[in-house]
Scaffold this motif. Structure first.
Motif, PDB file in Angstrom:
ATOM      1  N   ASP A 201       0.854  -1.191   0.000  1.00 10.14           N
ATOM      2  CA  ASP A 201       0.000   0.000   0.000  1.00 10.14           C
ATOM      3  C   ASP A 201       0.887   1.237   0.000  1.00 10.14           C
ATOM      4  OD1 ASP A 201      -1.832   2.036   0.405  1.00 10.14           O
ATOM      5  OD2 ASP A 201      -2.951   0.982   1.952  1.00 10.14           O
ATOM      6  N   SER A 202       0.963   1.904  -1.134  1.00 13.23           N
ATOM      7  CA  SER A 202       1.865   3.053  -1.287  1.00 13.23           C
ATOM      8  C   SER A 202       1.454   4.248  -0.436  1.00 13.23           C
ATOM      9  CB  SER A 202       1.938   3.471  -2.760  1.00 13.23           C
ATOM     10  OG  SER A 202       0.647   3.860  -3.234  1.00 13.23           O
ATOM     11  N   ARG A 203       0.232   4.244   0.091  1.00 12.35           N
ATOM     12  CA  ARG A 203      -0.253   5.367   0.900  1.00 12.35           C
ATOM     13  C   ARG A 203       0.330   5.360   2.307  1.00 12.35           C
ATOM     14  NH1 ARG A 203      -6.452   3.927  -0.396  1.00 12.35           N
ATOM     15  NH2 ARG A 203      -5.552   1.924   0.224  1.00 12.35           N
ATOM     16  N   ILE A 204       0.937   4.237   2.709  1.00 13.89           N
ATOM     17  CA  ILE A 204       1.439   4.084   4.069  1.00 13.89           C
ATOM     18  C   ILE A 204       2.662   4.964   4.313  1.00 13.89           C
ATOM     19  CG2 ILE A 204       2.603   2.448   5.619  1.00 13.89           C
ATOM     20  CD1 ILE A 204      -0.360   2.102   5.580  1.00 13.89           C
ATOM     21  N   LYS A 205       2.678   5.598   5.486  1.00 17.96           N
ATOM     22  CA  LYS A 205       3.819   6.401   5.929  1.00 17.96           C
ATOM     23  C   LYS A 205       4.473   5.711   7.124  1.00 17.96           C
ATOM     24  CE  LYS A 205       1.557  10.663   4.439  1.00 17.96           C
ATOM     25  NZ  LYS A 205       1.001  11.979   4.860  1.00 17.96           N
ATOM     26  N   PRO A 206       5.745   6.034   7.427  1.00 18.51           N
ATOM     27  CA  PRO A 206       6.421   5.393   8.562  1.00 18.51           C
ATOM     28  C   PRO A 206       5.637   5.505   9.867  1.00 18.51           C
ATOM     29  CG  PRO A 206       8.020   6.568   7.244  1.00 18.51           C
ATOM     30  CD  PRO A 206       6.670   6.909   6.668  1.00 18.51           C
ATOM     31  N   ALA A 207       5.009   6.661  10.110  1.00 20.80           N
ATOM     32  CA  ALA A 207       4.237   6.844  11.342  1.00 20.80           C
ATOM     33  C   ALA A 207       3.051   5.886  11.404  1.00 20.80           C
ATOM     34  CB  ALA A 207       3.747   8.284  11.452  1.00 20.80           C
ATOM     35  N   ASP A 208       2.419   5.616  10.243  1.00 22.18           N
ATOM     36  CA  ASP A 208       1.303   4.673  10.192  1.00 22.18           C
ATOM     37  C   ASP A 208       1.774   3.274  10.595  1.00 22.18           C
ATOM     38  OD1 ASP A 208      -0.344   6.699   9.121  1.00 22.18           O
ATOM     39  OD2 ASP A 208       0.293   6.202   7.082  1.00 22.18           O
ATOM     40  N   SER A 209       2.947   2.893  10.083  1.00 19.34           N
ATOM     41  CA  SER A 209       3.505   1.577  10.369  1.00 19.34           C
ATOM     42  C   SER A 209       3.838   1.428  11.854  1.00 19.34           C
ATOM     43  CB  SER A 209       4.768   1.369   9.524  1.00 19.34           C
ATOM     44  OG  SER A 209       5.382   0.140   9.816  1.00 19.34           O
ATOM     45  N   CYS A 210       4.432   2.458  12.443  1.00 20.19           N
ATOM     46  CA  CYS A 210       4.808   2.412  13.862  1.00 20.19           C
ATOM     47  C   CYS A 210       3.597   2.289  14.772  1.00 20.19           C
ATOM     48  CB  CYS A 210       5.612   3.660  14.233  1.00 20.19           C
ATOM     49  SG  CYS A 210       7.267   3.702  13.541  1.00 20.19           S
ATOM     50  N   ILE A 211       2.542   3.062  14.472  1.00 19.94           N
ATOM     51  CA  ILE A 211       1.351   3.011  15.325  1.00 19.94           C
ATOM     52  C   ILE A 211       0.631   1.681  15.144  1.00 19.94           C
ATOM     53  CG2 ILE A 211      -0.321   4.030  13.738  1.00 19.94           C
ATOM     54  CD1 ILE A 211       0.022   4.830  17.486  1.00 19.94           C
ATOM     55  N   MET A 212       0.728   1.092  13.961  1.00 21.03           N
ATOM     56  CA  MET A 212       0.127  -0.217  13.724  1.00 21.03           C
ATOM     57  C   MET A 212       0.819  -1.284  14.575  1.00 21.03           C
ATOM     58  SD  MET A 212      -0.582  -1.972  10.014  1.00 21.03           S
ATOM     59  CE  MET A 212      -1.528  -3.480   9.847  1.00 21.03           C
ATOM     60  N   ILE A 213       2.147  -1.244  14.618  1.00 26.17           N
ATOM     61  CA  ILE A 213       2.896  -2.183  15.455  1.00 26.17           C
ATOM     62  C   ILE A 213       2.535  -1.989  16.922  1.00 26.17           C
ATOM     63  CG2 ILE A 213       5.201  -2.755  16.332  1.00 26.17           C
ATOM     64  CD1 ILE A 213       6.275  -2.322  13.531  1.00 26.17           C
ATOM     65  N   TRP A 214       2.474  -0.719  17.351  1.00 26.39           N
ATOM     66  CA  TRP A 214       2.135  -0.424  18.751  1.00 26.39           C
ATOM     67  C   TRP A 214       0.754  -0.960  19.103  1.00 26.39           C
ATOM     68  CZ3 TRP A 214      -1.900   2.077  21.074  1.00 26.39           C
ATOM     69  CH2 TRP A 214      -1.757   2.358  22.440  1.00 26.39           C
ATOM     70  N   LEU A 215      -0.221  -0.719  18.227  1.00 24.36           N
ATOM     71  CA  LEU A 215      -1.584  -1.156  18.506  1.00 24.36           C
ATOM     72  C   LEU A 215      -1.688  -2.675  18.520  1.00 24.36           C
ATOM     73  CD1 LEU A 215      -4.548  -0.550  18.997  1.00 24.36           C
ATOM     74  CD2 LEU A 215      -4.866  -0.388  16.522  1.00 24.36           C
ATOM     75  N   TYR A 216      -1.036  -3.335  17.569  1.00 26.39           N
ATOM     76  CA  TYR A 216      -1.106  -4.795  17.520  1.00 26.39           C
ATOM     77  C   TYR A 216      -0.418  -5.420  18.731  1.00 26.39           C
ATOM     78  CZ  TYR A 216      -3.282  -5.261  12.937  1.00 26.39           C
ATOM     79  OH  TYR A 216      -4.184  -5.248  11.900  1.00 26.39           O
ATOM     80  N   ALA A 217       0.618  -4.766  19.216  1.00 24.71           N
ATOM     81  CA  ALA A 217       1.261  -5.242  20.453  1.00 24.71           C
ATOM     82  C   ALA A 217       0.312  -5.047  21.636  1.00 24.71           C
ATOM     83  CB  ALA A 217       2.577  -4.509  20.687  1.00 24.71           C
ATOM     84  N   ARG A 218      -0.383  -3.920  21.658  1.00 22.09           N
ATOM     85  CA  ARG A 218      -1.368  -3.646  22.714  1.00 22.09           C
ATOM     86  C   ARG A 218      -2.501  -4.676  22.696  1.00 22.09           C
ATOM     87  NH1 ARG A 218      -4.127   1.012  24.935  1.00 22.09           N
ATOM     88  NH2 ARG A 218      -5.615   0.126  26.432  1.00 22.09           N
ATOM     89  N   LEU A 219      -2.878  -5.107  21.509  1.00 21.19           N
ATOM     90  CA  LEU A 219      -3.960  -6.083  21.371  1.00 21.19           C
ATOM     91  C   LEU A 219      -3.483  -7.523  21.581  1.00 21.19           C
ATOM     92  CD1 LEU A 219      -5.821  -4.642  18.230  1.00 21.19           C
ATOM     93  CD2 LEU A 219      -6.419  -4.339  20.642  1.00 21.19           C
ATOM     94  N   GLY A 220      -2.164  -7.691  21.696  1.00 20.46           N
ATOM     95  CA  GLY A 220      -1.625  -9.030  21.903  1.00 20.46           C
ATOM     96  C   GLY A 220      -1.449  -9.829  20.632  1.00 20.46           C
ATOM     97  N   ILE A 221      -1.550  -9.170  19.476  1.00 21.39           N
ATOM     98  CA  ILE A 221      -1.365  -9.857  18.193  1.00 21.39           C
ATOM     99  C   ILE A 221       0.114  -9.944  17.845  1.00 21.39           C
ATOM    100  CG2 ILE A 221      -1.861  -9.721  15.710  1.00 21.39           C
ATOM    101  CD1 ILE A 221      -4.506  -8.326  16.455  1.00 21.39           C
ATOM    102  N   LEU A 222       0.878  -8.916  18.202  1.00 23.08           N
ATOM    103  CA  LEU A 222       2.336  -8.929  18.053  1.00 23.08           C
ATOM    104  C   LEU A 222       2.991  -8.883  19.422  1.00 23.08           C
ATOM    105  CD1 LEU A 222       2.949  -6.344  15.143  1.00 23.08           C
ATOM    106  CD2 LEU A 222       2.713  -8.837  14.972  1.00 23.08           C
ATOM    107  N   ALA A 223       4.219  -9.388  19.490  1.00 19.95           N
ATOM    108  CA  ALA A 223       4.979  -9.348  20.742  1.00 19.95           C
ATOM    109  C   ALA A 223       6.457  -9.212  20.421  1.00 19.95           C
ATOM    110  CB  ALA A 223       4.738 -10.604  21.563  1.00 19.95           C
ATOM    111  N   VAL A 224       7.190  -8.583  21.322  1.00 24.21           N
ATOM    112  CA  VAL A 224       8.645  -8.481  21.167  1.00 24.21           C
ATOM    113  C   VAL A 224       9.233  -9.869  21.416  1.00 24.21           C
ATOM    114  CG1 VAL A 224      10.758  -7.448  22.051  1.00 24.21           C
ATOM    115  CG2 VAL A 224       8.664  -6.077  21.912  1.00 24.21           C
TER     116      VAL A 224
END
Length: 239
Positions: A201-224
């Protein structure tokens, strides 16, 4: 009751559409709140064209009552700007270069993090074509919501729905997982995540990607899951 005179054409059009589809009632009193639409069977449908965070307490209340809640959130995949000039009495129209998609709105989604994975909650994101209406004057002015850092010689006066394009329904973990990059390795850095996301998706910006990772970690979908040099490694958790 809310002042429906302040609704934009976009909000009114979507509310009328979803009310007709659901067979519900507009502007229904439900406890201390007014629901945009109360559907048969008790489901609440909210059309939100502004900040999603404003709906959190309202949504939590309805869920606490045992109701299902659907939030409909339009994003401007295509936007035109129509400006009426007070000085000339003429209206100009141009296409905005700004484009948004489903993954572009995760900063807004983060404000609803406590309810996103609730079995009673559904988020329906509409990629729409809209016309933003403006009125231009001769002197710089503050915006109506007083959020401008610098005054401009125009104000927004409305937003008009032209057509509805792609619709994405987010309900439950699997729906959110479907928005992850398809070729995501078992472990990845935030930079690698952004590169894969941008390729899709060419519309994505770095800030969009970072907040997506943060949210998915908050939801327990991603983890460090480790480190790669000075960068964190992430992985998708198992259900």
């Amino acid at each position: 009751m809310i002042n429906t005179l302040n609704e934009t054409h976009l909000h009114k059009a979507l509310k009328a559409l979803y009310c007709a589809q659901s067979g519900g009632t507009e502007e229904a009193a439900c406890g201390p709140y007014i629901a945009d639409i109360a559907a048969p069977g008790g489901e609440i449908i909210e059309i939100q064209t502004g900040t999603l965070g404003r709906l959190l307490k309202k949504t939590e209340f309805f869920i606490g009552q045992g109701r299902k809640v659907k939030v409909v959130y339009p994003v401007a995949a295509v936007k035109y700007i129509e400006t009426f000039s007070k000085a000339t009495g003429k209206t100009s129209r141009r296409k905005s270069p700004a484009k948004k998609g489903v993954r572009s709105v995760f900063r807004e989604l983060s404000s609803l993090a406590p309810v996103l994975l609730s079995a009673q909650f559904t988020l329906e994101i509409l990629e729409v074509e809209v016309t933003e209406e403006r009125t231009a004057g001769t002197e710089p002015v503050q915006s109506r919501n007083r959020r401008r850092r610098f005054k401009k010689a125009w104000i927004k006066t409305g937003k008009r729905l032209e057509q509805i394009g792609n619709t994405v329904v987010l309900h439950g973990r699997r729906a959110y997982e479907a928005l992850l990059p398809k070729d995501l390795p078992q472990q990845f850095t935030s930079k690698e995540f952004f590169t894969l996301l941008k390729a899709e998706d060419s519309r994505i910006k770095p800030a969009d990607s970072c907040i997506m990772i943060w949210l998915y970690a908050r939801l327990g979908i991603l983890a460090v899951s480790g480190k790669k040099g000075r960068f964190r490694l992430y992985s998708v958790t198992k259900m």
